[in-house]
Design an enzyme around this catalytic site. Structure first.
Site, short mmCIF file in Angstrom:
data_model
loop_
_atom_site.label_atom_id
_atom_site.label_comp_id
_atom_site.label_asym_id
_atom_site.label_seq_id
_atom_site.Cartn_x
_atom_site.Cartn_y
_atom_site.Cartn_z
N LEU A 1 10.19 -4.65 8.50
CA LEU A 1 8.94 -4.89 9.20
C LEU A 1 7.89 -5.51 8.27
O LEU A 1 7.78 -5.13 7.11
CB LEU A 1 8.40 -3.56 9.75
CG LEU A 1 7.14 -3.63 10.61
CD1 LEU A 1 7.48 -4.17 11.99
CD2 LEU A 1 6.51 -2.24 10.73
N ASP B 1 0.17 0.92 -8.22
CA ASP B 1 0.69 0.31 -6.99
C ASP B 1 -0.26 0.62 -5.84
O ASP B 1 -0.41 1.78 -5.43
CB ASP B 1 2.08 0.88 -6.70
CG ASP B 1 2.80 0.13 -5.59
OD1 ASP B 1 2.13 -0.54 -4.78
OD2 ASP B 1 4.04 0.21 -5.54
N ASP C 1 16.15 1.78 -11.46
CA ASP C 1 15.72 0.40 -11.23
C ASP C 1 16.38 -0.13 -9.96
O ASP C 1 17.61 -0.22 -9.90
CB ASP C 1 16.11 -0.46 -12.43
CG ASP C 1 15.56 -1.88 -12.35
OD1 ASP C 1 15.16 -2.31 -11.25
OD2 ASP C 1 15.54 -2.55 -13.39
#
Length: 329
Positions: A51, A252, A312
């Site tokens: 989305l 973030d 990662d």
């Protein structure tokens, strides 16, 4: 608090942020080239966004941050799908099928391996159900196979919103989706309300009824579904993994939204989650693990920011490519 310590923290934070933004403008060609066949699968890999996604935002920012380049450096043939940012699983799945057909024609391959993030997983499931002869495997990352209560709440809010404001939000979302798809070179029609419905628990249940899969677990307590299924004589291998930490990196900007989503999910009794999708809802096929990621981290967003000691995502997807290679796919 000692002011020298405060200054050091601020300087370190700014340095990290600037370094990250600098990395954001680095091209994939600057990544180290391993020049190995570690990820050289038999069939091409197609990465399918979720989305609000696209293959590359406004020609600048990859949805799958650094992942396609790493896979290619390790021998994989990789294509990045560009379906609607906002649409139903079925409509996005139909567009994905067109793109898979183009990949098969261009490469001469008989099948592809689909790796989908978020709604990209259910889009991939649709393609696998409709054209099983084209799909060798489906891997889903943080996909709401059983829907998410976050979408339920958003849907309730939308239904209570005055029509004029609802139209404004829908039109704005459609415009954004059209712009990002246009920049990616494949203009798509958008349907934000259909996309929202697909992510609700009711919409997901309806999709699962119409497009059942052996990979879906009977319940959370059963942990995972079948690791493969046969459709029209074609065997497909099924895999999934998800994140289970809504907040992973204070740099973030998306993490604050993940905290809100996590509170909604936990408030509804959803348990562990990635800030958007519960671990339970994300289970599908062979469950390969739960990582210390939030929902965005699954596609290595934003700019690869994640928890300091977390896995990662680039390596995780590279490892999955090797797993597919080992399985003869």
């Amino acid at each position: 608090m000692n002011m020298k310590l405060v200054r050091r923290i601020v300087v370190a934070s700014v340095f990290c942020c600037c370094y990250t933004l600098g990395q954001a403008h680095a091209s994939e060609s600057s990544l180290p080239r391993v020049s190995s066949a570690y990820a050289q699968t038999k069939y091409p890999i197609v990465l399918v966004h979720g989305l609000t996604g696209t293959s590359k935002y406004f020609g600048l920012l990859d949805y799958w941050w650094q992942i396609p380049g790493d896979l290619r450096a390790n021998g994989a043939t990789v294509y990045v799908a560009n379906v609607a940012a906002f649409n139903s699983n079925e409509q996005s799945g139909e567009e994905l099928l067109k793109q898979i057909g183009s990949v098969l024609a261009a490469t001469g391959a008989a099948k592809v391996n689909l790796i989908g993030h978020s709604q990209g997983g259910t889009t991939s499931r649709y393609a696998a159900a409709v054209k099983p002869q084209w799909v060798a495997s489906v891997t889903t990352i943080g996909t709401p196979h059983a829907g998410t209560v976050v979408a339920d709440m958003v849907n309730d809010i939308v239904n209570m919103t005055p029509q004029a404001l609802k139209n404004l939000v829908v039109d704005g979302s459609s415009l954004f989706g059209s712009l990002v798809s246009l920049f990616a070179g494949n203009l798509q029609s958008q349907d934000p309300l259909a996309a929202l419905h697909a992510l609700t628990t009711v919409g997901a249940a309806d999709f699962n009824r119409r497009y059942p899969s052996a990979g879906l677990p009977a319940s959370c307590s059963s942990q995972s579904g079948a690791v493969s299924e046969v459709r029209s004589g074609n065997t497909q291998l099924l895999y999934s993994w998800t994140g289970n930490q809504p907040f992973t990196n204070f740099l973030d900007v998306g993490d604050s939204m993940m905290l809100v989503g996590s509170a909604i999910i936990k408030g509804a009794g959803g348990g562990a989650n990635d800030g958007t999708v519960s671990v339970c809802s994300a289970r599908f096929g062979r469950e390969l693990g739960g990582y210390g990621w939030n929902h965005l981290d699954g596609a290595n967003q934003l700019f690869g920011l994640r928890g300091l000691f977390s896995a990662d995502p680039v390596v995780t997807i590279r490892t999955q490519a090797n797993r597919l290679k080992t399985a003869g796919l």
